[in-house]
Design an enzyme around this catalytic site. Sequence first.
Site, mmCIF file in Angstrom:
data_model
loop_
_atom_site.group_PDB
_atom_site.id
_atom_site.type_symbol
_atom_site.label_atom_id
_atom_site.label_comp_id
_atom_site.label_asym_id
_atom_site.label_seq_id
_atom_site.Cartn_x
_atom_site.Cartn_y
_atom_site.Cartn_z
ATOM 1 N N ILE A 139 -8.252 7.269 9.155
ATOM 2 C CA ILE A 139 -9.619 7.781 9.102
ATOM 3 C C ILE A 139 -10.568 6.681 9.578
ATOM 4 C CG2 ILE A 139 -11.365 8.868 7.650
ATOM 5 C CD1 ILE A 139 -8.762 10.470 7.919
ATOM 6 N N TYR A 198 0.829 -1.203 0.000
ATOM 7 C CA TYR A 198 0.000 0.000 0.000
ATOM 8 C C TYR A 198 0.866 1.256 0.000
ATOM 9 C CZ TYR A 198 -3.549 3.344 1.633
ATOM 10 O OH TYR A 198 -4.395 4.420 1.770
ATOM 11 N N ASP A 206 -15.007 2.101 8.060
ATOM 12 C CA ASP A 206 -15.162 0.731 8.570
ATOM 13 C C ASP A 206 -13.969 -0.143 8.206
ATOM 14 O OD1 ASP A 206 -17.602 1.437 9.601
ATOM 15 O OD2 ASP A 206 -18.773 0.629 7.935
#
Length: 289
Positions: free
Chosen positions: A218, A183, A221
């Site tokens: 952040i 990532y 979910d």
Amino acid sequence: MKAIGRVLCATGIVAGLIAFFWKDPFIPENLSGARVLLTGASAGIGEQMAYHYARFGAEIVLTARREAVLQKVRTLSTCLQCSTKTTPHSNSCSTSPVTGYHMDMSVPYVGGLDYLVLNHIGMTHFQMWTGDVEYTRWLMQVNFFSYVALTTAALPTLEKNRGSLVIVSSLTGKIPTPFTTSYSATKFALDGFFSSLRHELIMQKRNVSVTLCILGLIDTDTALQNTRGKVHISASPAPEAALAIIRGGATRVQEVFYPWWLQQVCCLWVLFPTNRGQVLRSYYNYSSP
């Protein structure tokens, strides 16, 4: 530590002076009727951006992989602002190369383009590196190459309308962190490409702004599920993050840091290389198997 204290003190003084004299350049009314293509709009930050743009009266094309969820966002966005045009457009940036076809399909819905907001990401494994090269290659396709392809297709239209490119990135694209090898690589790639592209557009006198948005953790979910028990960092609210992104794009700033103090973190990371890795790792929890 004394040097760090002096830097933090000076930074606080400067921030206080800026806050005192600063005039908010963001004018929400300017987004009324703006034509926006927003990717990754079915959940999380993208969903919240869709709602904000709708409140401001923008005309939005929403894209995401999950069509049913996207329809729900489209319905809620339309209810927030009856005059807003929202068009769902389901696509998958992961199953096929993204080319001009995507833009050719989207631009006619809004009659042009003022903002291209690139926010989509592939499924992220928040874990130690396992040697999965194919996953890294796939994630680079979704998180980086698709951004390049969409930008390339959109640039002529954006230039014609003096538009804006808004790229949603991450602190992991500025500072490498544990559990984010693949990532982080995609986010560093975004920083390198779009920061370089910004220079080139300015040199060519092409009136397209490039705003790179650097986000911390952040409370979406997915992010909370991935990081639960692994990090000792508080998550920031997605609606506020979404608004910060929109404000940055509308005011054509080069970089947005949310939360705001991430900019100071990046400065300290560069200025004080000694022991910075040890400090960073102290915020992460890892138990050897």
